[in-house]
Design an enzyme around this catalytic site. Structure first.
Site, PDB file in Angstrom:
ATOM      1  N   ASP A  14       0.850  -1.190   0.000  1.00  0.00           N
ATOM      2  CA  ASP A  14       0.000   0.000   0.000  1.00  0.00           C
ATOM      3  C   ASP A  14       0.890   1.245   0.000  1.00  0.00           C
ATOM      4  OD1 ASP A  14       0.453   0.646   2.724  1.00  0.00           O
ATOM      5  OD2 ASP A  14      -1.089  -0.753   3.344  1.00  0.00           O
ATOM      6  N   SER A 251       9.772   4.827   7.761  1.00  0.00           N
ATOM      7  CA  SER A 251       9.572   3.536   7.101  1.00  0.00           C
ATOM      8  C   SER A 251       8.350   2.848   7.703  1.00  0.00           C
ATOM      9  CB  SER A 251      10.803   2.656   7.280  1.00  0.00           C
ATOM     10  OG  SER A 251      10.913   2.286   8.641  1.00  0.00           O
ATOM     11  N   LYS A 252       7.744   2.003   6.883  1.00  0.00           N
ATOM     12  CA  LYS A 252       6.528   1.317   7.323  1.00  0.00           C
ATOM     13  C   LYS A 252       6.806   0.435   8.541  1.00  0.00           C
ATOM     14  CE  LYS A 252       4.273   1.151   2.820  1.00  0.00           C
ATOM     15  NZ  LYS A 252       3.741   0.289   1.781  1.00  0.00           N
ATOM     16  N   ARG A 253       8.041  -0.038   8.630  1.00  0.00           N
ATOM     17  CA  ARG A 253       8.382  -0.938   9.731  1.00  0.00           C
ATOM     18  C   ARG A 253       8.393  -0.181  11.061  1.00  0.00           C
ATOM     19  NH1 ARG A 253      13.286  -2.340  11.082  1.00  0.00           N
ATOM     20  NH2 ARG A 253      14.092  -1.154   9.314  1.00  0.00           N
ATOM     21  N   LYS A 254       8.824   1.075  11.023  1.00  0.00           N
ATOM     22  CA  LYS A 254       9.024   1.829  12.263  1.00  0.00           C
ATOM     23  C   LYS A 254       7.866   2.737  12.626  1.00  0.00           C
ATOM     24  CE  LYS A 254      13.978   2.690  12.731  1.00  0.00           C
ATOM     25  NZ  LYS A 254      14.887   3.845  12.626  1.00  0.00           N
TER      26      LYS A 254
END
Ligand code: GLU
Length: 478
Positions: A14, A251-254
């Site tokens: 997304d 970032s999407k991870r963080k």
């Protein structure tokens, strides 16, 4: 010259908030100059391709209010606008480079390349392809180890005169590192990003490339390709990267806010998000913080960007969203809040509650909890919920409220009428607001954090209000 700009997202999941950020300024430039804004889907990395994500990108950018003139969904004179549908164009371009000696076949197997890299690291040599295949025919190469029958095509970076500096519209003269012989066409026949982006920006007559800072290091190889093809490059502006509080790249991870859809899910208004994004690294000449997209178009100037990566401050966005919410009409507010409501129905009650809600919520998602009481039947109440000290007792407060409201007609049962009826009782007895209104709040909602009592009573209407007060009275011992 007609300004032609583009956004070129890769459908790898997304959309990232940076996609919206970059798209927004490209769109503003196109609108300001009466130009064209192109959506191109860069789906050449088949390993990272995520099914349906191009559709999701299209829908989310539409939600943001961005509208492109050409794209995979709209067509246009420079189509197709999905790179996976343009493979013959890249193959033809690669052929030209091969013939001119600016590119060569490379048959090195992935294992050989891995060993080469490990060796370079061990010797503390700069990484990069060692050109084993340069100048070799297929036969010659096949006699050496690490041969893969399916080749890639690599660009031949010259030893001298590589364009390592360029003039960035935001940063001025900018340096970038020396590239190695990049892959242009992969084993699967798909182009790499560098090849496809140069060919397409040229073919689609793009005049200005506004994109993220992270692509600065790719400039030498892309400029070399322009030179090899004999094409005039567009003008480049590398926008600052959005950063977390610790200055790392979002970032999407963080950070959940790295996902553009997160803003939709939380109930940020697209116009508030656009305003907020427009403030990241960019500013209005008069320093104004709240402005419309039309204002941005009128004042947009690429040179007003600061190259320093802005820190993404969600508290500021919350503030801004609350400001935009307050300005909505009651009807529009309910319409926007609809996806966040606990269920269908209750329109009339919601409309009565809207003025109180608009000043209380920062994100539309918060509306759900605030209006839940409207959708509930008999509440699950316990006497312990009413524990208050002082006078009146919870039961006396509720009995007094019941009598006062019963004396009112069903219409108008509005905030002003309710307030004067209840306040009359309170001042007659000289009761403090806490012991009087706390129990009413619990009786209406079984909660302690709610919109104001008067607004809730008006929204429930006379009959439902009286029923809730009576249910509560019934469980409180005399
Ligand atoms: N497909 C690239 C991306 O996803 C586009 C980079 C560019 O704008 O050149 O970021």
């Amino acid at each position: 010259m007609t300004v032609r700009v583009r956004m070129a997202p890769s459908p790898t999941g997304d959309p990232h908030v940076g996609t919206g950020y970059v798209a927004l300024f490209n769109y503003a430039l196109a609108r300001q100059r009466g130009g064209k804004f192109v959506l191109r889907i860069e789906d050449t990395d088949r390993g990272r391709y995520v099914e349906n994500s191009d559709q999701q990108i299209i829908e989310t950018l539409r939600w943001l209010g961005l509208d492109w003139d050409e794209g995979p969904d709209k067509g246009g004179p420079f189509g197709p606008y999905r790179q996976s549908e343009r493979l013959p164009i890249y193959a033809e371009a690669a052929k030209r480079l091969l013939e001119a000696g600016h590119a060569y076949y490379c048959w090195c197997s992935p294992e050989r390349l891995q060993e080469m890299r490990a060796d370079q690291t061990a010797r503390k040599q700069p990484p990069g392809y060692d050109r084993l295949c340069v100048g070799k025919t297929r036969e010659e190469r096949s006699r050496l180890p690490g041969f893969d029958p399916t080749p890639v095509i690599r660009m031949r970076v010259p030893d001298h005169d590589v364009p390592l500096t360029f003039n960035d519209m935001i940063r001025g003269v900018t340096n970038a590192p020396m590239p190695d012989d990049q892959v242009l066409i992969k084993k699967d026949g798909f182009p790499t990003y560098h090849m496809a982006v140069v060919v397409d920006d040229h073919e689609m007559e793009i005049t200005h490339v506004l994109r993220a800072e992270e692509w600065i290091s790719s400039m030498p190889k892309q400029l070399l390709l322009y030179r090899y093809f004999g094409w005039e490059p567009p003008r480049f502006a590398h926008l600052p990267l959005l950063r977390n509080q610790d200055r790392s790249k979002i970032s999407k991870r963080k950070n959940p806010a790295a996902r553009l859809l997160w803003f939709q899910e939380e109930g940020f208004l697209p116009e508030a998000l656009v305003n907020f994004l427009a403030l990241q690294g960019w500013s209005m000449p008069d320093g104004r913080e709240k402005f419309s997209f039309e204002d941005l178009i009128a004042n947009f100037d690429v040179e007003r960007f600061s190259p320093v990566g802005p820190i993404f401050d969600i508290n500021k966005l919350d503030w801004m969203n609350a400001e935009y919410i307050k300005e909505l009409s009651d009807e529009e507010f309910i319409r926007r809040a609809a996806p966040f409501l606990p269920g269908p129905g209750q329109e009339a009650s919601l409309l009565k509650l809207a003025p109180a809600l608009k000043t209380r919520v920062k994100r539309l998602k918060e509306v759900c909890d605030q209006v839940e009481f409207l959708y509930q039947g008999k509440l699950e109440l316990e006497p312990s919920m009413f524990a208050t000290s002082g006078t009146p007792s919870p039961r006396d407060a509720l009995l007094a409220a019941e009598a006062a409201l019963e004396a009112l007609p069903a219409e108008p049962f509005d905030v002003a009428t309710i307030e004067s009826a209840l306040e009359a009782v309170r001042s007659e007895h000289d009761w403090k607001p806490g012991p009087m209104y706390g129990p009413i709040r619990i009786a209406l909602t079984a909660k302690t954090k709610t919109p104001p009592n008067f607004d809730m009573l008006a929204a429930l209407g006379r009959d439902r209000s009286l029923a809730r007060l009576r249910d509560a009275i019934a469980i409180l011992a005399a």
